[in-house]
Design an enzyme around this catalytic site. Structure first.
Site, PDB file in Angstrom:
ATOM      1  CD  GLU A  49      -3.003  -0.647  -0.142  1.00  0.00           C
ATOM      2  OE1 GLU A  49      -3.053   0.513  -0.573  1.00  0.00           O
ATOM      3  OE2 GLU A  49      -3.636  -1.587  -0.662  1.00  0.00           O
ATOM      4  CE1 TYR A 132      -7.047   3.360  -0.558  1.00  0.00           C
ATOM      5  CE2 TYR A 132      -4.669   3.492  -0.204  1.00  0.00           C
ATOM      6  CZ  TYR A 132      -5.767   2.884  -0.780  1.00  0.00           C
ATOM      7  OH  TYR A 132      -5.590   1.771  -1.552  1.00  0.00           O
ATOM      8  CG  ASP A 150      -8.047   3.724  -4.897  1.00  0.00           C
ATOM      9  OD1 ASP A 150      -9.240   3.700  -5.302  1.00  0.00           O
ATOM     10  OD2 ASP A 150      -7.188   2.918  -5.301  1.00  0.00           O
TER      11      ASP A 150
END
Ligand code: SF4
Length: 345
Positions: A49, A132, A150
């Site tokens: 990520e 996020y 996203d």
């Protein structure tokens, strides 16, 4: 959208994801139990990520493979030397991520017994993890219900609902369709759909699992609403190519700030740092353009030599020109070095 339609959306996304999920090295196969007994599992999700922030999947893959084979656990990464990690990150860009990566790994080891926390709130306290990324790790690594939004997910929900709303509204719309089970697979399904089918231009609605219920399909490209963009400011500066007996002078940039901690050609005039060398300039050699997040840069590359009596500042070192590829130069300086070695442009 009514509650039963919302459930239909998640069902369609999960069914599509089961059949079409991209095969990515950091992923658990769709629908399979999460490998929670594997202590490296949340580490791999977190690493992917962080690498994927503002970077494409094809660019991330080789870096992910290299990092996980060299540092297979968060403890191994926490033990790594800063310079090794910065050099391994070179070329991936947005170097603050690499500095936060190390800070985060060391915090997880020292304060969480080398295990990533499970809740979004606890994850958000770690360096480099924003809302996020915290939601993505909670959902994908631990299977918690978390709303992962996203740019791809925003585009899909904006089109699905024909919404011209802002980020807050798009998040609410994503929240409404996020299921309580398999929310990690759902998030990855939405991301894959946005990346491969509901693309910014020419979305392929004919093969989309949401096509029957998509309210924005007829004018898909007008969603989401675009914020007006201002022109980027531009800066200019000089980078020095100082060569002596087959070696090139490199300098490690200060740990904090732009390209922090990375090896670079000596340069001045563009980054707000005081020049640290007294250089006798040669003729201008070539110019390169480079774009950073907040500004664009025109960098003149000049040969130069050190003025007599100029001592090398801390962090400077002579590096064999033939082995420059191993110095971990960030893209800007790798481009400058390549330009000068191939004879200018
Ligand atoms: Fe996107 Fe078209 Fe699917 Fe709607 S039908 S979500 S616009 S690909």
């Amino acid at each position: 959208m009514a509650v039963d339609s919302e459930a239909r959306v998640s069902h369609k996304i999960l069914t599509w994801y089961d059949a079409q999920a991209r095969d990515l090295p950091w992923r658990n196969p769709p629908g399979q139990p999460l490998p929670l007994d594997d202590p490296a599992w949340p580490y791999r999700v977190w690493l992917s990520e962080i690498m994927l922030q503002q970077t494409t999947v094809p660019a991330v893959k080789p870096y992910f493979e290299a990092f996980t084979s060299r540092w297979p656990t968060v403890a191994a990464l926490a033990d790594a030397a800063d310079g090794d990690v910065m050099a391994a990150w070179a070329g991936l860009g947005y170097y603050a991520r690499a500095r936060n990566l190390l800070a985060c790994a060391r915090t997880v080891v020292s304060e969480h017994d080398a295990r990533f926390p499970e809740s979004e709130a606890a994850l958000r306290t770690l360096p480099g993890i924003g809302p996020y990324t915290a939601a993505a790790i909670a959902a994908i690594a631990y299977g918690a219900r978390a709303v992962v939004v996203d740019g791809n997910v925003e585009r899909v929900v904006a089109r699905l609902n024909a919404s011209s709303g802002g980020k807050g509204e798009l998040r609410s719309l994503a929240d409404a369709i996020t299921p309580s089970q398999r929310s990690g697979d759902f998030a990855q399904g939405m991301m894959d759909l946005g990346a491969t089918v509901c693309s910014p231009r020419n979305p392929n609605c004919l093969i989309c699992p949401l096509s029957e219920i998509c309210e924005g399909r007829a004018s898909a490209e007008s969603f989401p609403a675009r914020a007006p963009k201002g022109a980027k400011p531009s800066r200019s500066g000089v980078a020095w190519w100082i060569e002596h007996e087959g070696q090139v002078l490199l300098i490690r940039r200060p740990a904090k700030g732009l390209l922090g901690g990375l090896m670079a050609l000596p340069s001045e005039g563009w980054d707000g740092l005081e020049p640290s060398l007294d250089v006798e300039p040669g003729a201008p050699f070539a110019k390169i353009a480079h774009v950073f997040t907040h500004f664009s840069l025109n960098l003149e590359i000049r040969r130069g030599s050190l003025k007599e009596g100029c001592s090398l500042p801390e962090g400077a070192q002579w590096w064999p020109a033939a082995r420059l590829d191993e110095a971990g130069l960030p893209s800007l300086f790798a481009k400058a070095a390549h330009t000068i070695r191939k004879g200018g442009s």
